[in-house]
Design an enzyme around this catalytic site. Structure first.
Site: not given
Length: 514
Positions: A63, A258, A261, A403
């Site tokens: 994403s 990333r 998160r 997911h």
């Protein structure tokens, strides 16, 4: 296009295209609106993985990468690729941040706590980056290293942590500098929706060694959890071996690359106005190193700082005096704002943002529609207001429900999206608007892996659709990639794409005398 007839770019997160309809929740779903468009409207497929989106060849899209490329209109070397290259060309082992931290800890005789997602997934982290850190510690003869490992099972098969641990143990045999001191599923450690009740036990484990269970080694723990039907993602915060919590003067290195998160757990250590839960102890760290910049307001020491991007789609719209709205539910809000703007925190002139809260459920297969209906209502109100030239929206369902690996729930999610799309188009049609539909990467079109004989919960490397609804234009190419979306959208608005956008214009006006 008249002043207030909006152009909507709708990003269906995780909606890939797969000719094979086996295990394909999109093909199985009843989608009358989508089917009608697919038969009657101009559409092509776009590459959304690997080299065309700045990732290593054949690496599945995700994403963050997808939204960055949709917004940038050019290939951006992703942090994953940057770090891989730095490892291969020796720059990683020379990184000044790593050397400064280790040298300081050697002087003060304090410990380095390395935490992050132990995974070959390449979406939030890669285990090879951890292995490179261990090699560097060994090279510098620094052996006071404690590992706090988060388990994946989401961008990897649900029960695959033992494979990663085997690789890690082989590395530790070569570079005996560290001990594994805790494990924890990413469900707890990597929440991004302010569900602090998940993050608190992780923080207590890291800072106080508090844990419901303790095991002599990680393998024993994982076997225990598998026996109790708990897969990698959901392993509760668990102490491994002797307790080595984070102490004053120690350093933390978070090796996820990333941001979305990694922010919450980082904020528990660094945010001076943190209010998520009561912290019983707050260690005074010598350093908190993040592999990349997680948030400009979280003052980490960044090993690979961001490379700024100019003239992204949002900036071009703003500089042409056009109003734009970004709208998504919580799960994907950062993607249509921060990532879409090239990893830039600032809001452009005439850019407005609306976040619709995601439902507070344990996993989204329990509520496959998520907040799509609320998002649709808000989106329709924005279209009817005629306040915006361009609206960029994200529907999270195909990805977030995909997911979970729950096929039937994902089918329900797709059917819900079809109804939402129909309602949005009705409002757009009434206002003389146009609609572009695409996705950032695949997911829901492949829900089971025969190779692992497990649910396929990860993203895919399939292409994604790019569909135009509104008449008067046609595609000039039979395929493209995500970087072609921004130039094509600008063409619909009559704007020449800036030179920084190397993507192609894929749409052309129909000629009156064709």
């Amino acid at each position: 296009m008249s002043h207030n007839a909006p152009l909507v770019l709708m990003i269906l997160d995780g909606w890939g295209y797969n000719e094979n309809d086996r295990y394909n929740a999109i093909a199985k779903a009843n989608t009358p609106q989508w089917d009608e468009w697919w038969q009657t409207c101009p559409h092509i497929l776009l590459k959304a993985s690997g080299l065309p989106v700045g990732l290593p060849d054949e690496q599945m899209g995700n994403s963050e990468v997808g939204h960055m490329h949709i917004g940038a209109g050019r290939v951006i070397q992703q942090d994953f690729t940057r770090i891989n290259e730095a490892i291969n060309n020796g720059k990683f082992a020379k990184n000044a941040v790593f050397h400064e931290v280790i040298d300081q800890l050697k002087k003060t005789e304090k410990s380095l706590h390395i935490m992050g997602l132990l995974s070959p997934g390449g979406v939030h982290s890669h285990e090879q980056h951890l292995f490179a850190l261990l090699a560097l510690c060994n090279q510098k003869k620094f052996r006071s290293v404690h590992l706090h490992l988060f388990l994946d099972g989401r961008d990897t098969p649900p029960q695959s942590a033992l494979d990663s641990l085997k690789c890690l143990n082989e590395e530790l045999a070569k570079h005996p500098v560290a001990t594994i001191n805790s494990i924890c599923g990413r469900y707890y450690a990597m929440d991004r929706d302010k569900r602090w009740q998940r993050v608190e036990p992780v923080y207590n484990l890291l800072t106080q060694g508090k844990s419901e269970r303790q095991f002599p080694d990680a393998e024993t723990a994982i076997h225990f959890y598998y026996k109790n039907k708990i897969s990698d993602e959901f392993v509760p915060p668990t102490l491994i071996g002797k307790e080595h919590s984070i102490q004053d003067g120690d350093a933390v290195l978070f090796f996820n690359f990333r941001a979305d998160r990694a922010r919450q757990l980082t904020s528990t250590f660094l945010d001076p106005s943190f209010k998520g839960f009561e912290r019983k102890t707050l260690p005074k760290l010598s350093y908190f190193v993040s592999m990349t910049q997680y948030d400009k307001n979280l003052f980490t020491t960044t090993a690979f700082p961001p490379v700024p991007l100019n003239n992204t789609l949002g900036e071009v719209l703003s500089s042409h005096g056009l109003s734009q709205l970004r709208i998504a539910e919580t799960e994907k809000y950062a993607h249509v704002t921060f990532f879409f703007n090239g990893g830039c925190e600032s809001v452009f002139t005439n850019e407005e943002r609306i976040m619709v809260p995601s439902p507070q459920v344990a996993t989204y297969d329990l509520q496959p529609e998520m907040s799509a209906h609320e998002l649709t209502k808000t989106l329709i109100a924005a279209i009817n207001s005629q306040d915006y030239h361009v609206i960029i929206c994200n529907y999270a369902n195909a990805d977030m429900v995909g997911h979970t690996g729950n096929f039937e729930a994902t089918v329900q999610a797709i059917e819900c999206l079809d109804q939402c799309m129909q309602q949005v188009w009705q409002a757009l049609k009434n206002n003389g608007g146009k609609l572009l539909i695409t996705a950032d990467h695949g997911n829901a079109e492949e829900m089971f892996s025969e190779a692992t004989n497990q649910a396929h919960t990860a993203h895919t490397s399939e292409p994604v659709p790019f569909l135009y609804v509104g008449g008067g234009w046609h595609f000039t190419h039979s395929e493209g990639s995500l970087i072609d979306i921004a130039p094509s959208l600008l063409a619909l608005l009559g704007i020449t794409p800036p030179p920084e956008m190397t993507g192609r214009i894929l749409l052309e006006k129909n000629h009156a005398h064709a």
